[in-house]
Enzyme design. Structure first.
Site, mmCIF file in Angstrom:
data_model
loop_
_atom_site.group_PDB
_atom_site.id
_atom_site.type_symbol
_atom_site.label_atom_id
_atom_site.label_comp_id
_atom_site.label_asym_id
_atom_site.label_seq_id
_atom_site.Cartn_x
_atom_site.Cartn_y
_atom_site.Cartn_z
ATOM 1 C CB CYS A 79 -19.201 69.819 -69.000
ATOM 2 S SG CYS A 79 -20.808 69.184 -70.455
ATOM 3 C CG HIS A 93 -20.925 73.476 -70.444
ATOM 4 N ND1 HIS A 93 -19.887 73.137 -70.675
ATOM 5 C CD2 HIS A 93 -20.330 74.767 -69.865
ATOM 6 C CE1 HIS A 93 -18.773 72.980 -70.407
ATOM 7 N NE2 HIS A 93 -18.953 73.974 -70.042
ATOM 8 C CD GLN A 141 -15.742 75.789 -68.202
ATOM 9 O OE1 GLN A 141 -16.691 75.299 -69.281
ATOM 10 N NE2 GLN A 141 -15.186 77.281 -68.492
#
Length: 271
Positions: A169, A224, A236
Site C-alpha cells: 500500500c 493502511h 489501493q
C-alpha cells in the site's frame, strides 16, 4: 542864520539815521522768511521720510507674514501627507493580517504519548489558489493519477515499490509521488500519516491525489493507505493475494477503519 544851520544839521542827522537802517530792515525780513521756508521744507521732508519708512516697514512685515503663512501651509501639507501614508500602511497591514487569519485554520493531530502536532490548513471558503499555482497542482495530480492507474491489476507485494516488483500500500503511494514533490515521502503508512509537510484534510474536502488512511490491524495510528481518485473512491494495494484496485470509501469496512486524510501535493511541496 543860526536857525537855518540847526535845521540843516537836524535834517542831515535824520537822513544819516534813516539811510543805513532801511537795508538792514529789509535784510532781516528776508532772513526770517528764508528761515521759515527752510524750516517748512525740512519738516515736509521729515514727514515724507517718516511716511516712506513706515510704508517700507509695513511692506516688509506683510511679506514676512506671507512667507510664514506659506511655510506653515507647506509644513501642514507635509504632515498631512506623512499621516496619510502611515494610515495607508496601517490599513494595508491590518488587511493582510485579516486575510491571512481568514485564509488558514490550525488543525492538530493528537498522537498517544506524543505532543499534538499542528499545521495551518487553507480554508476552502477563503478562495482558490492563484491560477499559476492551481495549474501546477492540477498538472502534477494528473501525472500521479496516470502512474497509479497504470498499476491497476498488478499483484500486491509486501515491501514492493516499483512496477517490476509489485507494490504494497505505501509502496504504491511512494512510487506515484516521489518524483513530483520535494519533500521526502516515507515508506510506511503510519509515517505518511504523521508527515509534517502533509496538511490534514477533512473528508468532505477530499480532492484527487489526497492520501486516505485506515487502521485495520491496530498497529500505530494508521497501517493502511490509499489515494483518493474522486467520486468517493480510492485506489489501493490491499493485501497479499489481491490486486491493485479502486474501492469505494462508502463501503462499511473502510468507513469503520477510516482515520483521516492528508494532502501532500500543494504549491509549497511541488518540485
Amino acid at each position: 542864520m543860526a536857525r537855518i544851520n540847526r535845521i540843516s544839521i537836524t535834517l542831515c542827522a535824520l537822513l544819516f539815521t534813516t539811510l543805513p537802517l532801511t537795508p538792514m530792515a529789509h535784510a532781516s525780513k528776508q532772513a526770517r522768511e528764508s528761515s521759515a521756508t527752510t524750516h517748512i521744507t525740512k519738516k515736509a521732508d521729515k514727514k515724507k521720510s517718516t511716511a516712506t519708512t513706515k510704508k517700507t516697514q509695513k511692506t516688509a512685515k506683510k511679506a514676512a507674514s506671507k512667507s510664514t503663512t506659506k511655510s506653515k501651509t507647506a509644513s501642514s501639507v507635509k504632515k498631512s501627507s506623512i499621516t496619510a501614508s502611515k494610515n495607508a500602511k496601517t490599513r494595508s497591514k491590518h488587511a493582510v493580517n485579516k486575510t491571512a487569519s481568514a485564509s488558514f485554520t490550525e488543525k492538530c493531530t493528537k498522537r498517544k504519548g506524543y505532543k499534538s502536532h499542528c499545521v495551518k490548513v487553507k480554508n476552502a471558503a477563503s478562495g482558490t489558489l492563484a491560477d499559476a499555482h492551481k495549474a501546477k497542482v492540477q498538472k502534477a495530480t494528473k501525472v500521479a493519477m496516470n502512474k497509479l492507474m497504470q498499476q491497476i491489476g498488478k499483484p500486491y507485494r509486501w515491501g514492493g515499490s516499483s512496477p517490476r516488483t509489485g507494490f504494497d500500500c505505501s509502496g504504491l503511494v511512494y512510487y506515484a509521488y516521489k518524483d513530483l514533490v520535494k519533500i521526502r515521502i516515507p515508506r510506511t503508512a503510519n509515517e505518511m500519516y504523521h508527515l509534517r509537510d502533509a496538511a490534514p484534510i477533512e473528508r468532505s474536502e477530499l480532492k484527487n491525489g489526497d492520501l486516505v488512511f485506515f487502521r485495520t490491524q491496530g498497529r500505530g495510528t494508521a497501517d493502511h493507505v490509499g489515494v483518493y481518485v474522486g467520486n468517493g473512491k480510492f485506489i489501493q494495494s490491499p493485501r497479499t493475494g489481491q490486486e491493485i484496485q479502486i474501492t469505494s470509501l462508502s463501503e462499511d469496512y473502510w468507513q469503520r477503519h477510516y482515520v483521516g486524510a492528508r494532502r501532500v501535493m500543494t504549491p509549497k511541496t511541488l518540485r
